[in-house]
Design an enzyme around this catalytic site. Structure first.
Site, PDB file in Angstrom:
ATOM      1  N   ASP A  87      46.288  43.607  49.574  1.00  0.00           N
ATOM      2  CA  ASP A  87      45.384  43.257  48.476  1.00  0.00           C
ATOM      3  C   ASP A  87      44.041  42.749  48.973  1.00  0.00           C
ATOM      4  OD1 ASP A  87      46.450  43.765  45.964  1.00  0.00           O
ATOM      5  OD2 ASP A  87      47.566  41.872  45.876  1.00  0.00           O
ATOM      6  N   GLU A 186      50.299  46.620  35.552  1.00  0.00           N
ATOM      7  CA  GLU A 186      51.044  45.352  35.443  1.00  0.00           C
ATOM      8  C   GLU A 186      51.006  44.831  34.008  1.00  0.00           C
ATOM      9  OE1 GLU A 186      50.164  42.161  38.233  1.00  0.00           O
ATOM     10  OE2 GLU A 186      51.535  40.809  37.170  1.00  0.00           O
TER      11      GLU A 186
HETATM   12  O1  KIV Z   1      49.836  40.358  44.459  1.00  0.00           O
HETATM   13  C1  KIV Z   1      50.837  40.985  44.081  1.00  0.00           C
HETATM   14  O2  KIV Z   1      51.981  40.683  44.447  1.00  0.00           O
HETATM   15  C2  KIV Z   1      50.628  42.098  43.176  1.00  0.00           C
HETATM   16  C3  KIV Z   1      51.851  42.668  42.522  1.00  0.00           C
HETATM   17  C4  KIV Z   1      52.301  41.737  41.483  1.00  0.00           C
HETATM   18  C5  KIV Z   1      51.620  44.028  42.008  1.00  0.00           C
HETATM   19  O3  KIV Z   1      49.534  42.489  42.948  1.00  0.00           O
END
Ligand code: KIV
Length: 273
Positions: A87, A186
């Site tokens: 991310d 989500e």
């Molecule tokens: O940060 C995370 O774990 C996510 C998932 C919930 C898809 O973005």
């Protein structure tokens, strides 16, 4: 036994799963957990949820690029088979496509992961296009976006009214048209997630979305039953590891206090001449 090295799944391998057997995805943040899940999953997400799950923060907003890189490296060390994506944390990409490129390229270079994920719909399409045209595979994330928690006033399910339905549909199309290889849906009401999955040519990965999605993702500590905080409706607990850990600690504490531990089998003895 063959000596052929295990080949890691790639971004094109994930894309090729569209409309076929569902993509199995989980988050992981550490080497041992990545090792435990690697052979069973297709896609490991080093999610910024680590802020809440590992660091005890109330939201993901304080997560830094350095935290994502450290945990991305740990997960890469623990995996050989799954495709790994990391991310982009809040504040590290929203300012401009150039800022997003600097963060994403650094994450890929320093972790060896295959792709990044970022939150946002139409407003992030320009950035997704900028990154993908420069060879950075991007997974989108629309619907409930935890990094927008302050604007939303909480973690809210998307698509509950007509305007919400139209927005999540527009957002997912914008991200797909911009070149994302997949999109996380989500907290999207079920029929809308199914419609989006049918409409898009890229895989949708659901979390609180629909069984019709091309894949599913959950937070690992949620399915293990380690994370003791809030349990969203979409989380299924497959184990109760938290209770097992508590029992182990309780028994250890009792044995230390009673001097039952360490018994002689756990002690070193001098060498006999
Ligand atoms: O940060 C995370 O774990 C996510 C998932 C919930 C898809 O973005």
């Amino acid at each position: 036994m063959s000596n052929t090295p295990i080949k890691r799944l790639t971004v094109p391998n994930i894309v090729a799963k569209k409309g076929k057997e569902p993509i199995v995805s989980l988050t992981a943040y550490t080497t041992p957990v990545a090792q435990l899940m690697d052979e069973h999953v297709d896609l490991i997400l080093v999610g910024d949820s680590l802020g809440m799950v590992i660091y005890g923060l109330d939201t993901t907003l304080a997560v830094t690029t350095e935290m994502m890189i450290a945990h991305g490296q740990a997960v890469m060390r623990g995996s050989k088979h799954a495709c790994v994506m990391v991310d982009l944390p809040f504040g590290s990409y929203q300012e401009s496509p150039e800022q997003a490129f600097r963060t994403a390229s650094r994450i890929l270079q320093e972790t060896g992961a295959a792709a990044v994920k970022l939150e946002g719909g139409e407003e992030m399409a320009e950035t997704v296009e900028f990154l993908t045209k420069r060879n950075i595979p991007v997974c989108g994330h629309v619907g409930l976006m935890p990094q927008a928690v302050q604007m939303m006033g909480g973690f809210k399910v998307a698509g509950k009214n007509d305007a919400g339905v139209q927005k999540v549909i527009r957002d997912s199309h914008a991200i797909a048209n911009a070149g994302a290889f997949a999109v996380v849906l989500e907290g999207v009401v079920e029929p809308v997630a199914e419609t989006i999955t049918q409409q898009l040519s890229i895989p949708t990965i659901g979390i609180g979305a629909s069984p019709a999605c091309d894949g599913q993702v959950l937070v690992c500590d949620d399915i293990f039953g380690v994370f003791q905080g809030f349990k969203p409706k979409f989380v299924k607990r497959y184990a109760n590891v938290g209770h097992t850990m508590q029992d182990a600690v309780k028994q250890y504490a009792e044995e230390v206090r009673s001097r039952a531990f360490p018994s002689m089998e756990y002690c070193f003895q001098p060498k006999k001449d």
